[in-house]
Design a protein around this motif. Structure first.
Motif, PDB file in Angstrom:
ATOM      1  N   PRO A 142       0.712  -1.250   0.238  1.00  0.00           N
ATOM      2  CA  PRO A 142       0.140  -0.145  -0.033  1.00  0.00           C
ATOM      3  C   PRO A 142       0.805   0.845  -0.092  1.00  0.00           C
ATOM      4  N   PRO A 145       0.296   7.472   2.025  1.00  0.00           N
ATOM      5  CA  PRO A 145      -0.328   9.194   1.033  1.00  0.00           C
ATOM      6  C   PRO A 145       0.475   9.745   1.016  1.00  0.00           C
ATOM      7  N   ASP A 205      -3.038  11.570   8.228  1.00  0.00           N
ATOM      8  CA  ASP A 205      -3.928  12.008   8.706  1.00  0.00           C
ATOM      9  C   ASP A 205      -3.728  13.130   6.643  1.00  0.00           C
ATOM     10  N   PRO A 208      -4.743   6.918   4.388  1.00  0.00           N
ATOM     11  CA  PRO A 208      -5.355   6.194   3.156  1.00  0.00           C
ATOM     12  C   PRO A 208      -5.775   5.377   2.842  1.00  0.00           C
ATOM     13  N   ALA A 209      -6.617   5.211   1.922  1.00  0.00           N
ATOM     14  CA  ALA A 209      -7.901   3.987   1.301  1.00  0.00           C
ATOM     15  C   ALA A 209      -6.651   2.901   1.845  1.00  0.00           C
ATOM     16  N   ALA A 210      -6.133   2.241   1.964  1.00  0.00           N
ATOM     17  CA  ALA A 210      -4.898   0.635   2.271  1.00  0.00           C
ATOM     18  C   ALA A 210      -3.711   1.550   2.640  1.00  0.00           C
TER      19      ALA A 210
END
Length: 304
Positions: A142, A145, A205, A208-210
């Motif tokens: 993954p 961010p 913050d 992330p989505a994953a």
């Protein structure tokens, strides 16, 4: 003793033989005391680690500069402190720490440098991923961010280089050794990398989505060190008990042999013809063996 016969412990005088027994017990007790003290020391170290985790693990997060000022270093008492990092990830310098025991497998921990707004770079351990289905490397990692991110991490000191000297393929490291990582990433990142601590991610913050699997909390198990220390003390005591048992057993056997020899050397009284089938049953007085007195003195001296 015949010329071809090797000298054995039984050929030595009793006093000398028993002195050797007691000396061996003392040497064994000293070794047990050393090992017991070592285990007590390890128990104290483990207790200190648990106390540090209890004090710092859930303490409120503070800015990194409050714990590690610019140009400063991580104080050992600040391990596991939560700090806030404001800045950006540097995904082009991402690394994988290999052979990490997570999820019952040799997993990988995802290490991504994070550049703070003040210019410093802190290595962030974002968590772990499993090896691939058909190859040792993960099928997917993954991504961190992008853009400005606020990250809360717990500070940990870097690890030692592996004593085995094992290496890792490109894009991976054998351990989280910060000087090694500084030499592995790009020159600009490595030059600014904080070398006294890295961060274990708590939150990101925006999230992330994953994300990789979160690292486990430190174990609260105090370990077996205290019980091992007590066992070594008991072993030392048992050594003296065993030597005492050997000496007392040998004394008993020698007394029995001496009594048997004394009975065989004394003439039997004649039967009284007035009492057919009757025989004198009185046994002669047995004199005390002088060796037994010496043995008692040696036992008493060892007991003191």
């Amino acid at each position: 003793m015949s010329p071809g016969r090797a000298l054995s412990m039984q050929d030595l005088p009793r006093g000398g033989r028993w002195s050797i027994y007691i000396a061996l017990a003392i040497v064994f007790a000293i070794a047990c005391a050393f090992l017991s003290n070592w285990q007590f020391t390890r128990n104290e170290e483990r207790s200190g680690q648990l106390a540090l985790v209890a004090a710092n693990y859930d303490a409120p997060a503070v800015p990194l500069a409050d714990v590690i000022p610019v140009g400063g270093a991580l104080n050992p008492s600040d391990q596991w402190r939560q700090v806030i990092l404001e800045g950006r990830y540097l995904p082009e310098d991402q690394l994988l720490a290999r052979n990490r025991p997570h999820g019952g497998t040799s997993a990988f921990e995802v290490l991504v440098p994070f550049r703070l707004d003040d210019g410093r770079v802190v290595l962030v351990d974002r968590g772990w991923v499993r090896p691939g289905e058909d190859q040792p490397e993960p099928d997917a990692v993954p991504a961190a961010p992008a853009g400005d991110v606020s990250v809360i991490v717990r500070l940990r000191p870097g690890e030692q280089l592996p004593s085995s000297g094992r290496s890792a393929p490109d894009g991976q490291v054998p351990t989280i050794n910060l000087p090694l990582i500084a030499a592995t990433v790009s020159a600009e990142t490595g030059e600014d990398l904080e070398l006294t601590a890295y961060g274990v991610m708590v939150t990101e913050d925006p999230a992330p989505a994953a994300a990789p699997e979160a690292l486990e909390s430190p174990s609260e198990d105090p370990g077996p060190h205290l019980s091992y220390a007590i066992q070594w003390i008991l072993f030392a005591v048992m050594g003296f008990v065993f030597i005492g048992y050997v000496i007392r057993t040998e004394r008993r056997h020698r007394r029995e042999d001496a009594e048997d020899d004394g009975d065989d050397s004394m003439p039997r009284p004649a039967e009284d013809p007035a009492l057919p089938g009757a025989s004198a049953s009185a046994s002669p007085r047995r004199r005390r063996d002088r060796d037994a007195e010496d043995e008692d003195a040696l036992i008493d001296a060892a007991g003191r």
